[in-house]
Design a protein around this motif. Sequence first.
Motif, PDB file in Angstrom:
ATOM      1  N   ASP A  39       0.837  -1.195   0.000  1.00  0.00           N
ATOM      2  CA  ASP A  39       0.000   0.000   0.000  1.00  0.00           C
ATOM      3  C   ASP A  39       0.873   1.247   0.000  1.00  0.00           C
ATOM      4  N   LEU A  40       0.292   2.364  -0.393  1.00  0.00           N
ATOM      5  CA  LEU A  40       0.951   3.643  -0.203  1.00  0.00           C
ATOM      6  C   LEU A  40       0.831   4.056   1.258  1.00  0.00           C
ATOM      7  N   SER A  41       1.862   4.660   1.795  1.00  0.00           N
ATOM      8  CA  SER A  41       1.755   5.251   3.127  1.00  0.00           C
ATOM      9  C   SER A  41       0.872   6.489   3.023  1.00  0.00           C
ATOM     10  N   LYS A  42       0.482   7.045   4.163  1.00  0.00           N
ATOM     11  CA  LYS A  42      -0.346   8.255   4.150  1.00  0.00           C
ATOM     12  C   LYS A  42       0.365   9.385   3.398  1.00  0.00           C
ATOM     13  N   LYS A  43       1.656   9.521   3.659  1.00  0.00           N
ATOM     14  CA  LYS A  43       2.437  10.573   3.011  1.00  0.00           C
ATOM     15  C   LYS A  43       2.493  10.342   1.505  1.00  0.00           C
ATOM     16  N   GLN A  44       2.711   9.083   1.097  1.00  0.00           N
ATOM     17  CA  GLN A  44       2.747   8.762  -0.334  1.00  0.00           C
ATOM     18  C   GLN A  44       1.403   9.048  -0.990  1.00  0.00           C
ATOM     19  N   ALA A  45       0.300   8.692  -0.302  1.00  0.00           N
ATOM     20  CA  ALA A  45      -1.035   8.865  -0.874  1.00  0.00           C
ATOM     21  C   ALA A  45      -1.347  10.346  -1.116  1.00  0.00           C
ATOM     22  N   VAL A  46      -0.967  11.196  -0.157  1.00  0.00           N
ATOM     23  CA  VAL A  46      -1.207  12.640  -0.303  1.00  0.00           C
ATOM     24  C   VAL A  46      -0.405  13.193  -1.482  1.00  0.00           C
ATOM     25  N   LEU A  47       0.883  12.846  -1.533  1.00  0.00           N
ATOM     26  CA  LEU A  47       1.743  13.323  -2.619  1.00  0.00           C
ATOM     27  C   LEU A  47       1.268  12.783  -3.971  1.00  0.00           C
ATOM     28  N   TYR A  48       0.804  11.539  -3.969  1.00  0.00           N
ATOM     29  CA  TYR A  48       0.316  10.921  -5.210  1.00  0.00           C
ATOM     30  C   TYR A  48      -0.894  11.701  -5.737  1.00  0.00           C
ATOM     31  N   GLY A  49      -1.832  12.012  -4.819  1.00  0.00           N
ATOM     32  CA  GLY A  49      -3.013  12.774  -5.219  1.00  0.00           C
ATOM     33  C   GLY A  49      -2.652  14.150  -5.750  1.00  0.00           C
ATOM     34  N   ASN A  50      -1.705  14.815  -5.094  1.00  0.00           N
ATOM     35  CA  ASN A  50      -1.259  16.138  -5.554  1.00  0.00           C
ATOM     36  C   ASN A  50      -0.637  16.059  -6.944  1.00  0.00           C
ATOM     37  N   LEU A  51       0.165  14.989  -7.158  1.00  0.00           N
ATOM     38  CA  LEU A  51       0.831  14.827  -8.451  1.00  0.00           C
ATOM     39  C   LEU A  51      -0.191  14.601  -9.566  1.00  0.00           C
ATOM     40  N   VAL A  52      -1.226  13.824  -9.257  1.00  0.00           N
ATOM     41  CA  VAL A  52      -2.282  13.577 -10.247  1.00  0.00           C
ATOM     42  C   VAL A  52      -2.941  14.896 -10.654  1.00  0.00           C
ATOM     43  N   GLU A  53      -3.232  15.746  -9.681  1.00  0.00           N
ATOM     44  CA  GLU A  53      -3.864  17.036  -9.975  1.00  0.00           C
ATOM     45  C   GLU A  53      -2.948  17.929 -10.811  1.00  0.00           C
ATOM     46  N   GLU A  54      -1.647  17.907 -10.466  1.00  0.00           N
ATOM     47  CA  GLU A  54      -0.689  18.719 -11.240  1.00  0.00           C
ATOM     48  C   GLU A  54      -0.657  18.279 -12.700  1.00  0.00           C
ATOM     49  N   ILE A  55      -0.643  16.961 -12.901  1.00  0.00           N
ATOM     50  CA  ILE A  55      -0.575  16.425 -14.271  1.00  0.00           C
ATOM     51  C   ILE A  55      -1.858  16.733 -15.027  1.00  0.00           C
ATOM     52  N   LYS A  56      -2.978  16.641 -14.330  1.00  0.00           N
ATOM     53  CA  LYS A  56      -4.270  16.938 -14.962  1.00  0.00           C
ATOM     54  C   LYS A  56      -4.283  18.370 -15.495  1.00  0.00           C
ATOM     55  N   THR A  57      -3.814  19.295 -14.665  1.00  0.00           N
ATOM     56  CA  THR A  57      -3.756  20.702 -15.067  1.00  0.00           C
ATOM     57  C   THR A  57      -2.784  20.897 -16.226  1.00  0.00           C
ATOM     58  N   ALA A  58      -1.613  20.237 -16.126  1.00  0.00           N
ATOM     59  CA  ALA A  58      -0.594  20.383 -17.167  1.00  0.00           C
ATOM     60  C   ALA A  58      -1.070  19.825 -18.499  1.00  0.00           C
ATOM     61  N   LEU A  59      -1.787  18.715 -18.468  1.00  0.00           N
ATOM     62  CA  LEU A  59      -2.264  18.086 -19.704  1.00  0.00           C
ATOM     63  C   LEU A  59      -3.276  18.981 -20.413  1.00  0.00           C
ATOM     64  N   GLU A  60      -4.043  19.700 -19.647  1.00  0.00           N
ATOM     65  CA  GLU A  60      -5.042  20.586 -20.249  1.00  0.00           C
ATOM     66  C   GLU A  60      -4.381  21.723 -21.022  1.00  0.00           C
ATOM     67  N   ASN A  61      -3.145  22.079 -20.607  1.00  0.00           N
ATOM     68  CA  ASN A  61      -2.416  23.178 -21.260  1.00  0.00           C
ATOM     69  C   ASN A  61      -1.481  22.691 -22.358  1.00  0.00           C
ATOM     70  N   LYS A  62      -1.108  21.367 -22.324  1.00  0.00           N
ATOM     71  CA  LYS A  62      -0.165  20.846 -23.317  1.00  0.00           C
ATOM     72  C   LYS A  62      -0.799  19.605 -23.931  1.00  0.00           C
ATOM     73  N   THR A  63      -1.522  19.784 -24.985  1.00  0.00           N
ATOM     74  CA  THR A  63      -2.351  18.696 -25.480  1.00  0.00           C
ATOM     75  C   THR A  63      -1.763  17.947 -26.659  1.00  0.00           C
ATOM     76  N   GLU A  64      -0.617  18.341 -27.193  1.00  0.00           N
ATOM     77  CA  GLU A  64      -0.108  17.623 -28.353  1.00  0.00           C
ATOM     78  C   GLU A  64       1.393  17.776 -28.487  1.00  0.00           C
ATOM     79  N   GLY A  65       1.938  16.916 -29.388  1.00  0.00           N
ATOM     80  CA  GLY A  65       3.338  17.046 -29.767  1.00  0.00           C
ATOM     81  C   GLY A  65       4.310  16.489 -28.757  1.00  0.00           C
ATOM     82  N   ILE A  66       5.584  16.816 -28.996  1.00  0.00           N
ATOM     83  CA  ILE A  66       6.680  16.260 -28.199  1.00  0.00           C
ATOM     84  C   ILE A  66       6.649  16.768 -26.764  1.00  0.00           C
TER      85      ILE A  66
END
Length: 884
Positions: free
Chosen positions: A649-676
């Motif tokens: 399992d993820l530790s509590k600390k890992q789970a929080v950081l994992y969730g934050n990372l998912v949100e960061e990537i979600k935001t980034a993907l919305e701004n960078k939708t194609e190419g290299i």
Amino acid sequence: MYKELIIICLPDYRIELEWQETENLINKNQELLQNELYKRYKEDFGSFLLFLGFCNQSAQLSASLDIFRKLARLFVKKLSQTPDLEILRERIDLVLTIDEIDDFLSQIPFMVGAEYINPAFVEYIWLKLNTAFRNKVKNYEGSIDELIKTFNPDIHLAGRIYFHLVESKKDDFPFAFLATYSTSLNNFGKSKHIPLKNALIEYGENSKKLLELLSTVYLAAKESKIILELIENGEIFHPIALSAKDAYDILKEIPIYEKYGILCRIPNWWKNKTNALKLDIKIGNTSSSFFNKDSILDFETNLLFDNEEMSEDEARKLLNESDGLAFIKGKWIEVDSEKLKKTLEAYEKARQLMKQSGLSLKDAMHLQFNLQKDLGIIDDDTVNISNGEWLKSVVEKLRKPDLINSISPSKDFLAELRPYQQKGLDWLYFLHSLHLGACLADDMGLGKTIQLLAFLNILKIKKGNSNLLIIPASLIWNWVNEIKKFSPTIRYYIAHPSFEKKNNNKINKNFIDKHDLIITTYSLSKKYDWLKSYKWNYIILDEAQAIKNPGAKQTKAVKILDANNRIIMTGTPIENHLGDLWSLFDFLNPGLLGNVKEFSNFSKELKDNPRGYVKLKKITSPYILRRLKTDKSVISDLPDKVEMKIYSDLSKKQAVLYGNLVEEIKTALENKTEGIERKGLILASIMKFKQLCNHPDQYLGRNEYSEIDSGKFLRLREICETIYEKREKVLIFTQFKEITEPLKEYLETIFNHKGLVFHGGIPVKKRKEIVEKFQGSEYVPFMVLSLKAGGIGLNLTSANHIIHFDRWWNPAVENQATDRAFRIGQKKNVMVHKFITKGTLEEKIDLMLQEKTNLSNDVIQSSNEALITEMSNEKLMDLFTLSL
């Protein structure tokens, strides 16, 4: 705390010496002896064994070291009692008999690696002793006696004098004593024995030669008044007729004569003393239609003399004999009135016990364990507790599962059991039919979980109360996956905050009855009150060493739970630590080993009476099933390489950081939708997720690496503790160079030994040295390798465990790394542990790989990360988002 030296036995006849902390007082002499032993062990193993045999035998050593000192001492004794040793010199070849091997094995204490000590192991050690002594002799120019004195000046070699004590047919003088001496070896390598009076003629007035011949006799006379008197009156040179009393006095002094190098030929009945009076208790001669641990068994008591029944009247007549030798039923016996009296008192107590209420199996086992308290026996050799014909057959089946009738799970059980696993299932069900607790202690990787699930499948068919499984939290997902894969019809509920869909306080009997299995953790077992109010069918403990400490709150909480029966599972040999054994059996079969005070007293007595281990093993072994990967009956069933997925399992600390990372990537993907740029973002994100799943400090770039912050670190400890317990070796692969050192530092706290690191930054010249050190005879338990640097060209066959700490997601690369251990020269089965963090990107990509098993490896290898970069944003977020 003090440090004591212990011996650890390893596969392939290897022995390791280690220091361990102990509360036992270690005085200066013990400390000096231990340090000298360790020094010699490091220099040369054979010399260490020789020194062990010649060293001070009264000095306290650890139980594991002391048992090997006894074996080495036996070698020294045989050496010192070998006639013509000076003539034989390096041609000496001392023989260890089968009886001596069996006697040694029966006294093996509870120690690390005891499971590897078999007759071949003992013969190997004996060969080392023979070889070491022969090598010493080859390089020594002086006499053998002088060489022996360099080891221990108190050891006296056998001289040429023999003492013979034989039975005669004269009523007044039933024994005769004669001293002889040996001549030089003849052409056939044999010597003659001549009465000692001939020496007076042979040497005449050459008193120096005569004194030299009698040197051992004069040494013995310093301690023996009998021999001194025989010398002074000259009777030592003549045959002497002896009364039974005089013969008894001589027999008691035999150890003195042998100590000073006099070889003694005496009657076998004195050596073996098998014809003493014994109390014989036989339990369970006839079968019982319904049997469990509380069933009353038939119970028979007898007095035996040399395995022949003796009446109580005949035994009481012996009490009228004075201490010494008595001729009874055509045989001589040693009469010890105090021991006879105690044996008869025990006989009376046993008969009263039988008259009162009979004896249950539980009572019978406790009686066997605690004779001193229950029957007043002061010497276990005076009583023999045996199983009657019916009970003997039951115990034989418990020890040999091959004899048990086979039982099969239903068709909805989806695993195909290997032959040894089927025998394990048969054994579990047989113990179930007897209402006795079981310890399934198979080696790691032999499938304890599958055997237990097969057993639960049968219980499900029979119906009854629900079963409770208590496990470490880190094992929950492993169990869930195994249940879904092999026994999907088992209705289970996980009592854990991460999984619960309802309030635990509302769980009641009706809810529990709807499930075949309730799963919870050790830490929660002391928090959930509803666990105590239910009568469980079975309570099953996985990684049962969690309750080895009887005083811990966790242990007490588990032991108060009510159940019809109990099973414990462990991959580590429970005999490694004597202190843990009582707590485990107190849960498994309460009362079997007495209470904690009784067991503590028994443990203390083992130092002076190692034969107590025979009793302890006899009592506990029927309830323990342990098969090793090295067993010939098992190894033929196993593939050479066993792969298993290890979920964490993820530790509590890992789970929080994992969730934050998912949100960061979600935001980034919305701004960078194609190419290299998008492709680079996805690949970088995958790398961050991998790092985070390993440890949050790797992701954050910190260097603390606390164990509690990483689910993988916790699982790594559990697996490596078992590997260390068996003193096996492991390779840990990671694709990240930066985590190799933190892993090394962490693993050294588990193994208590230094490990090795191998990555691309290691100079080429040093790489060969690292490999040689790992492959060498010294115990280097682990090596952490970067996947690219360690995956090619290395030969690391001394390891039989592979851990892929993080996944490459390229089967060919992972297999290539695994083949560092699994290759030509590997003599052991290799266990491959692939770490997966539950609910994360790791698990989801692992599932993708499974779905592609029909594709060629080349396609899979080339397309994994490329396929991910081609996914839509929606699919990517499904892949990245944490799920349970």
